[in-house]
Enzyme design. Structure first.
Site, PDB file in Angstrom:
ATOM      1  N   ARG A 187      40.905  21.385  77.986  1.00 15.81           N
ATOM      2  CA  ARG A 187      42.131  20.992  77.714  1.00 15.81           C
ATOM      3  C   ARG A 187      43.066  21.787  78.777  1.00 15.81           C
ATOM      4  NH1 ARG A 187      44.429  23.105  74.382  1.00 15.81           N
ATOM      5  NH2 ARG A 187      43.646  24.181  73.363  1.00 15.81           N
ATOM      6  N   TYR A 228      36.495  16.205  78.810  1.00 12.12           N
ATOM      7  CA  TYR A 228      35.897  16.587  77.999  1.00 12.12           C
ATOM      8  C   TYR A 228      36.239  16.668  77.096  1.00 12.12           C
ATOM      9  CZ  TYR A 228      34.703  21.699  77.567  1.00 12.12           C
ATOM     10  OH  TYR A 228      34.270  22.930  77.683  1.00 12.12           O
ATOM     11  N   GLY A 229      35.610  17.628  75.983  1.00 11.50           N
ATOM     12  CA  GLY A 229      36.700  18.387  74.754  1.00 11.50           C
ATOM     13  C   GLY A 229      37.436  17.175  73.873  1.00 11.50           C
ATOM     14  N   LYS A 269      42.124  17.044  68.670  1.00 13.32           N
ATOM     15  CA  LYS A 269      43.333  16.991  69.034  1.00 13.32           C
ATOM     16  C   LYS A 269      44.329  16.423  69.159  1.00 13.32           C
ATOM     17  CE  LYS A 269      42.143  21.569  67.963  1.00 13.32           C
ATOM     18  NZ  LYS A 269      41.342  23.043  68.827  1.00 13.32           N
ATOM     19  N   HIS A 305      46.019  24.133  63.007  1.00 12.86           N
ATOM     20  CA  HIS A 305      44.673  24.244  63.845  1.00 12.86           C
ATOM     21  C   HIS A 305      44.432  25.444  63.042  1.00 12.86           C
ATOM     22  CE1 HIS A 305      43.626  25.710  68.176  1.00 12.86           C
ATOM     23  NE2 HIS A 305      42.475  25.162  67.053  1.00 12.86           N
ATOM     24  N   SER A 325      42.870  28.550  70.297  1.00 14.24           N
ATOM     25  CA  SER A 325      42.138  28.847  70.978  1.00 14.24           C
ATOM     26  C   SER A 325      40.759  29.500  71.446  1.00 14.24           C
ATOM     27  CB  SER A 325      42.166  27.034  72.077  1.00 14.24           C
ATOM     28  OG  SER A 325      42.635  26.210  71.698  1.00 14.24           O
ATOM     29  N   CYS A 352      39.852  32.488  69.675  1.00 13.83           N
ATOM     30  CA  CYS A 352      40.227  33.402  69.114  1.00 13.83           C
ATOM     31  C   CYS A 352      38.775  33.234  67.458  1.00 13.83           C
ATOM     32  CB  CYS A 352      41.923  33.857  69.407  1.00 13.83           C
ATOM     33  SG  CYS A 352      42.235  34.137  70.704  1.00 13.83           S
ATOM     34  N   LYS A 372      38.176  31.305  65.584  1.00 16.03           N
ATOM     35  CA  LYS A 372      38.737  30.320  63.606  1.00 16.03           C
ATOM     36  C   LYS A 372      36.814  30.299  63.409  1.00 16.03           C
ATOM     37  CE  LYS A 372      40.497  27.191  65.896  1.00 16.03           C
ATOM     38  NZ  LYS A 372      41.085  28.049  66.692  1.00 16.03           N
ATOM     39  N   ASN A 428      33.697  31.293  64.226  1.00 17.77           N
ATOM     40  CA  ASN A 428      32.830  32.870  63.679  1.00 17.77           C
ATOM     41  C   ASN A 428      33.929  32.980  62.121  1.00 17.77           C
ATOM     42  OD1 ASN A 428      32.015  34.496  65.731  1.00 17.77           O
ATOM     43  ND2 ASN A 428      32.647  32.794  67.247  1.00 17.77           N
ATOM     44  N   ASP A 454      38.277  23.910  62.740  1.00 17.94           N
ATOM     45  CA  ASP A 454      39.256  24.027  63.592  1.00 17.94           C
ATOM     46  C   ASP A 454      40.193  23.294  62.706  1.00 17.94           C
ATOM     47  OD1 ASP A 454      39.208  24.321  66.736  1.00 17.94           O
ATOM     48  OD2 ASP A 454      39.808  22.203  66.294  1.00 17.94           O
ATOM     49  N   ASN A 508      34.058  28.478  78.837  1.00 19.17           N
ATOM     50  CA  ASN A 508      34.880  26.870  77.405  1.00 19.17           C
ATOM     51  C   ASN A 508      33.334  26.592  77.111  1.00 19.17           C
ATOM     52  OD1 ASN A 508      36.792  25.763  75.742  1.00 19.17           O
ATOM     53  ND2 ASN A 508      37.587  24.203  77.024  1.00 19.17           N
ATOM     54  N   SER A 509      32.360  26.751  77.668  1.00 16.30           N
ATOM     55  CA  SER A 509      31.095  25.605  77.652  1.00 16.30           C
ATOM     56  C   SER A 509      30.974  25.471  76.119  1.00 16.30           C
ATOM     57  CB  SER A 509      29.913  26.151  78.452  1.00 16.30           C
ATOM     58  OG  SER A 509      29.471  27.834  77.866  1.00 16.30           O
ATOM     59  N   ARG A 510      30.406  24.081  75.506  1.00 13.84           N
ATOM     60  CA  ARG A 510      30.617  23.756  74.515  1.00 13.84           C
ATOM     61  C   ARG A 510      29.348  23.475  73.713  1.00 13.84           C
ATOM     62  NH1 ARG A 510      35.763  24.906  71.616  1.00 13.84           N
ATOM     63  NH2 ARG A 510      36.872  25.366  73.474  1.00 13.84           N
ATOM     64  N   ARG A 561      44.506  37.142  69.177  1.00 16.31           N
ATOM     65  CA  ARG A 561      43.747  38.412  70.597  1.00 16.31           C
ATOM     66  C   ARG A 561      45.126  39.368  71.095  1.00 16.31           C
ATOM     67  NH1 ARG A 561      38.861  37.589  73.265  1.00 16.31           N
ATOM     68  NH2 ARG A 561      38.244  35.346  71.771  1.00 16.31           N
ATOM     69  N   ASN A 599      34.943  41.507  59.916  1.00 18.24           N
ATOM     70  CA  ASN A 599      35.456  40.936  59.350  1.00 18.24           C
ATOM     71  C   ASN A 599      36.165  40.289  57.969  1.00 18.24           C
ATOM     72  OD1 ASN A 599      36.872  41.176  61.630  1.00 18.24           O
ATOM     73  ND2 ASN A 599      36.070  38.998  62.674  1.00 18.24           N
TER      74      ASN A 599
HETATM   75  P1  GTP Z   1      38.295  27.149  69.044  1.00 22.51           P
HETATM   76  O1  GTP Z   1      37.795  26.270  69.016  1.00 22.51           O
HETATM   77  O2  GTP Z   1      38.604  27.368  70.946  1.00 22.51           O
HETATM   78  O3  GTP Z   1      39.556  26.685  68.985  1.00 22.51           O
HETATM   79  O4  GTP Z   1      37.840  28.876  69.442  1.00 22.51           O
HETATM   80  P2  GTP Z   1      37.913  29.300  67.774  1.00 22.51           P
HETATM   81  O5  GTP Z   1      39.115  30.549  67.183  1.00 22.51           O
HETATM   82  O6  GTP Z   1      36.819  28.865  66.938  1.00 22.51           O
HETATM   83  O7  GTP Z   1      37.249  30.416  68.685  1.00 22.51           O
HETATM   84  P3  GTP Z   1      35.410  31.045  67.936  1.00 22.51           P
HETATM   85  O8  GTP Z   1      35.159  31.444  67.425  1.00 22.51           O
HETATM   86  O9  GTP Z   1      35.126  30.434  68.832  1.00 22.51           O
HETATM   87  O10 GTP Z   1      35.748  32.476  68.894  1.00 22.51           O
HETATM   88  C1  GTP Z   1      36.019  32.056  70.703  1.00 22.51           C
HETATM   89  C2  GTP Z   1      35.106  33.995  71.300  1.00 22.51           C
HETATM   90  O11 GTP Z   1      35.768  34.332  70.553  1.00 22.51           O
HETATM   91  C3  GTP Z   1      33.760  33.248  71.285  1.00 22.51           C
HETATM   92  O12 GTP Z   1      33.402  34.486  72.791  1.00 22.51           O
HETATM   93  C4  GTP Z   1      33.082  34.868  70.233  1.00 22.51           C
HETATM   94  O13 GTP Z   1      32.149  35.944  69.980  1.00 22.51           O
HETATM   95  C5  GTP Z   1      34.126  35.549  70.217  1.00 22.51           C
HETATM   96  N1  GTP Z   1      35.224  36.425  68.400  1.00 22.51           N
HETATM   97  C6  GTP Z   1      35.149  36.039  67.621  1.00 22.51           C
HETATM   98  N2  GTP Z   1      35.365  36.403  65.943  1.00 22.51           N
HETATM   99  C7  GTP Z   1      35.656  37.855  66.891  1.00 22.51           C
HETATM  100  C8  GTP Z   1      35.799  39.267  66.583  1.00 22.51           C
HETATM  101  O14 GTP Z   1      35.705  39.733  65.239  1.00 22.51           O
HETATM  102  N3  GTP Z   1      35.246  40.254  67.112  1.00 22.51           N
HETATM  103  C9  GTP Z   1      35.780  39.830  68.850  1.00 22.51           C
HETATM  104  N4  GTP Z   1      35.651  40.867  69.560  1.00 22.51           N
HETATM  105  N5  GTP Z   1      35.207  38.255  69.792  1.00 22.51           N
HETATM  106  C10 GTP Z   1      35.438  37.784  69.054  1.00 22.51           C
HETATM  107  C1  SPV Z   2      40.852  24.124  71.021  1.00 17.53           C
HETATM  108  O1  SPV Z   2      40.640  24.327  72.489  1.00 17.53           O
HETATM  109  O2  SPV Z   2      41.162  24.753  70.219  1.00 17.53           O
HETATM  110  C2  SPV Z   2      39.108  23.874  70.745  1.00 17.53           C
HETATM  111  C3  SPV Z   2      38.058  22.816  72.087  1.00 17.53           C
HETATM  112  O3  SPV Z   2      38.819  23.569  69.321  1.00 17.53           O
HETATM  113  S1  SPV Z   2      38.877  21.186  72.407  1.00 17.53           S
HETATM  114  O4  SPV Z   2      37.982  20.331  71.719  1.00 17.53           O
HETATM  115  O5  SPV Z   2      38.736  21.063  73.823  1.00 17.53           O
HETATM  116  O6  SPV Z   2      40.679  21.474  72.307  1.00 17.53           O
HETATM  117 MN    MN Z   3      40.409  24.691  68.685  1.00 15.30          MN
END
Ligand code: GTP
Ligand code: SPV
Ligand code: MN
Length: 581
Positions: free
Chosen positions: A70, A198-199, A207, A227, A249, A251, A253, A255, A278, A365-367, A398, A494
C-alpha cells in the site's frame, strides 16, 4: 450485458467512453468466467501456474517490483472541508482530485477490457452488508475480488434492488509510481485508484470501501467499521465466545484468527473458530451488545512467517485454489517463502535465480489470496446475517518494550484511550521504513476515512449506547529481551492470554490494579505444557518511568488532533498521569 439499474449502466458507459476501453465485461462470478480469466492471464504472463500435483488451481502473480505494498503517502480522503479528513489523512479538494484523476483515466484502457465487478461486503442477505461495483482493467483484480468478496450476479441483484452502491474505479495505468493515487470521495460514495495493481491499492472492496468509505458511513449511521479480526473461542463446556482484535498491518490478525490451541487446551476441548482476519463491522444490537460481521469472504494474508508450527491452519488452506503474489518458487514449482519449514527456493519473487545477496526469496509483503471457506477453522457464523456478539475487543501492537503482554482497560472510555494511544513498529505492508514506532490508533491510521478526533468521539458515542459493552484489552505478543528475542512464544500460545481475557469478561478471575490498567497476576496465565517458562515478570512489568514518558507522548499525540478530541480522553489520561505519579 448491462444491469436493470440505469444509474449503474450510465456510469459504466461514461467510464468506458472516457477510458476508451476496448471491451466491457460484466462479471457474474461464475467458475466458467474465472477459468477464462485465468487462461487469459496465463497467456499474458500475469499468472504462472504452480505445481498442479501439490497445488492444484494455484497461481503465482509477480507484481511490478515498484508496486508491492500500500502507498499511504499517495492515499487521499477528499472531503469537501479539509478539517473533516483530519491530520490523519492526506487531503485534496474534491474538484482538484477529480480533475487530476480524470486526466489520468482519459484513454487509459485503450486496447484493454473493462471489467464491471459487482460485489457485496458481508453476507449477501445481511442488513449490515453494503455493496459496491469496482470497474477495473486488471483481470488479476477480478480474480482476487472473486475470492475476497461475494462477487457477481447475486451482488448485482442486491445492488439493483437497493439502488445505491459504492462506485470504485481502478486502472493499473502504466504502474508509474509518480502517477499513482488512491482517492476517496466519501460524500459521493466513490473511490478512484490509478497506477497500482497491488492489494489494498487495487482491491477496492477491502481497505478503500470496507474501511475508509465504510468508517465514514458508519459514523453517520451509528456503527463502526474496524481493522479487526473476529475469532470464536469454544470452551470445554461448548460455549463459543467471540473476540475482535485490531492490530496494525502485519502484526498478527490472520494468525490469531485461526490459531490452533496448544495441546493441553485441545485435550480439554478448547477450539477456535475463524470468522474474519482483517475487517470487522460492528453494530450495537437491541440486546445492548456489540455484534460483528466480517464484510470479506476471503483472506489476503501475509505469506512470510506462515509455517507448520506458527499457522498450520493457514498452511492447510493454501494447497488448493489460491493466488500467491510475490512469493518465491522451488525447483518443482511450489510456492515458497521465509518461515516455511520445507522446500528450497530456486527463484525469488522477481523471478531471478535465488541469491541471498539480493535479500529474502519471497517479498516481505508477499501474500496469498484464498476463500475463507478453505480455512479448516472456518466458522459458519461468518455467513450469519446478524453477525456474532463480541465479548472482548483487543488492541495490539508490535512493541519491543513498554507494553505488557496483556492489560485490561478499566471501562469503555479508558479502552478508547488505549486504542487512541496505540503505537506499533511499522512493517512491510506499506511502503516506507520498517521497524519505526509510530502511533497507529485502533490500527486505523491508514484506514480511517475521517478526522480521528471525530472518530474517537464516535467510539465513545457507540459505547454509551451499549448496556453490555465488550471489555477492552491491550495485548503485545512482541516484547523482546536484551538480546532482541521475543519473550512470549506467541502464535498458538496466545490462546493462554485469550483464556485469561475471557475469564475476565465473565468475572471468573481477579486482576491486579496498576496505574495504567488491570494486569493478570504473575501466575494467572496458564502455562501448562510450555517447555520453557517465559519471563512472566518481565512480560507483565509496568515501568513507571517509561510509562510517564509514554503518557506524555500520548498526550502530545492527542494534541495533534486539536479540539475535536473528546475531553473524556484527556481527562482519563490525566488520571493515569496522576496515578503513575
Ligand atoms: P495484515 O494482513 O497486513 O493486516 O496483517 P495481520 O495483522 O493479519 O498479520 P499476520 O497475522 O499476517 O502476521 C504478520 C507477521 O507477524 C507474520 O510474519 C507472522 O508470522 C507474525 N506473527 C503473527 N503472530 C505472531 C505472534 O504471536 N508472535 C510473533 N513473534 N510473530 C507473529
Ligand atoms: C494491510 O496492509 O493491512 C493488509 C494488506 O491487510 S492490504 O490489502 O494491502 O491493505
Ligand atoms: Mn490488514
Amino acid at each position: 450485458m448491462s444491469s436493470k439499474l440505469q444509474a449503474l449502466n450510465d456510469w459504466v458507459d461514461q467510464v468506458a467512453t472516457h477510458t476508451r476501453a476496448a471491451r466491457v465485461h460484466w462479471c457474474d462470478g461464475s467458475a466458467a468466467e474465472n477459468r477464462t480469466l485465468i487462461e487469459t492471464m496465463l497467456a499474458t504472463g500475469d499468472l504462472e501456474e504452480l505445481n498442479p500435483e501439490t497445488h492444484p488451481d494455484c497461481y503465482l502473480h509477480r507484481s511490478d517490483p515498484a508496486d508491492v505494498a500500500r502507498v499511504e503517502h499517495l492515499t487521499y480522503v477528499c472531503t469537501p472541508r479539509e478539517d473533516d479528513a483530519g491530520p490523519n489523512n492526506n487531503w485534496m479538494a474534491p474538484a482538484e482530485a477529480h480533475a487530476l484523476m480524470n486526466g489520468l483515466f482519459a484513454g487509459c484502457m485503450e486496447g484493454r477490457t473493462l471489467y464491471v465487478v459487482p460485489y457485496c461486503m458481508g453476507p449477501i442477505d445481511s442488513p449490515f452488508s453494503r455493496c459496491g461495483v469496482e470497474i477495473t482493467d486488471s483481470p488479476y483484480v477480478v480474480a482476487n475480488m472473486r475470492l475476497m468478496t461475494r462477487m457477481g450476479s447475486e451482488a448485482l441483484a442486491r445492488i439493483e434492488r437497493e439502488g445505491t452502491f459504492v462506485k470504485g474505479l481502478h486502472s493499473t495505468g502504466d504502474l508509474d509510481p509518480d502517477r499513482r493515487y488512491i482517492m476517496h470521495f466519501p460524500d459521493e460514495l466513490a473511490i478512484q485508484s490509478f497506477g497500482s495493481g497491488y492489494g489494498g491499492n487495487a482491491l477496492l472492496g477491502k481497505k478503500c470501501h470496507a474501511l475508509r468509505i465504510a468508517s465514514y458511513q458508519a459514523r453517520g449511521e451509528g456503527w463502526l467499521a474496524e481493522h479487526m479480526l473476529i475469532v470464536g473461542i469454544e470452551n470445554p463446556a461448548g460455549e463459543i465466545r467471540y473476540v475482535a482484535g485490531a492490530f496494525p498491518s502485519a502484526c498478527g490478525k490472520t494468525n490469531l484468527a485461526m490459531l490452533i490451541p496448544p495441546e493441553a487446551y485441545r485435550e480439554k476441548g478448547w477450539k477456535v473458530w475463524t470468522v474474519g482476519d482483517d475487517i470487522c463491522w460492528l453494530q450495537p444490537g437491541e440486546d445492548g451488545r456489540l455484534w460483528a460481521i466480517n464484510p470479506e469472504a476471503g483472506f489476503f494474508g501475509v505469506a512470510p512467517g506462515t509455517g507448520a508450527k506458527t499457522n498450520p491452519n493457514a498452511l492447510a488452506m493454501l494447497d488448493d485454489d489460491t493466488i500467491f503474489t510475490n512469493v518465491a518458487v522451488t525447483d518443482d514449482n511450489q510456492p515458497w517463502w521465509e518461515g516455511l519449514d520445507e522446500g528450497t527456493p530456486v527463484k525469488d519473487w522477481r523471478n531471478r535465480p535465488f541469491d541471498p545477496k539480493n535479500g529474502p526469496a519471497a517479498h516481505p509483503n508477499s501474500r496469498f489470496t484464498v476463500s475463507i471457506k478453505r480455512c479448516p477453522s472456518y466458522s459458519e457464523q461468518a455467513e450469519n446475517p446478524n453477525g456474532v456478539p463480541i465479548d472482548a475487543i483487543l488492541f495490539g501492537g508490535r512493541r519491543a518494550g513498554l507494553a505488557p503482554l496483556v492489560l485490561e482497560a478499566r471501562d469503555w472510555t479508558h479502552g478508547v484511550l488505549v486504542g487512541a494511544g496505540m503505537a506499533s513498529e511499522t512493517t512491510a505492508a506499506a511502503t516506507g521504513q520498517v521497524g519505526i514506532v509510530r502511533r497507529d490508533p485502533m490500527a486505523m491510521k491508514p484506514f480511517c476515512g475521517y478526522h480521528f478526533g471525530d472518530y474517537w468521539a464516535h467510539w465513545l458515542d457507540v459505547g454509551s449506547r451499549l448496556t453490555r459493552p465488550p471489555k477492552i484489552f491491550q495485548v503485545n505478543w512482541f516484547r523482546r529481551d536484551a538480546d532482541g528475542r521475543f519473550i512470549w512464544p506467541g502464535f498458538s500460545d496466545n490462546m493462554r492470554v485469550l483464556e485469561w481475557i475471557l475469564a475476565r469478561c465473565h468475572d471468573e478471575i481477579d486482576a491486579i490494579d496498576s496505574p495504567v490498567g488491570r494486569l493478570p497476576a504473575a501466575d494467572a496465565i496458564n502455562l501448562d505444557g510450555l517447555e520453557q517458562r517465559p519471563d512472566m515478570e518481565e512480560l507483565l512489568r509496568i515501568d513507571p518511568a517509561e510509562w510517564r514518558t509514554e503518557v506524555e507522548a500520548i498526550g502530545q499525540h492527542l494534541d495533534t488532533y486539536g479540539s475535536r478530541v473528546p475531553s473524556a480522553l484527556r481527562e482519563t489520561l490525566g488520571r493515569i498521569r496522576e496515578a503513575i505519579g
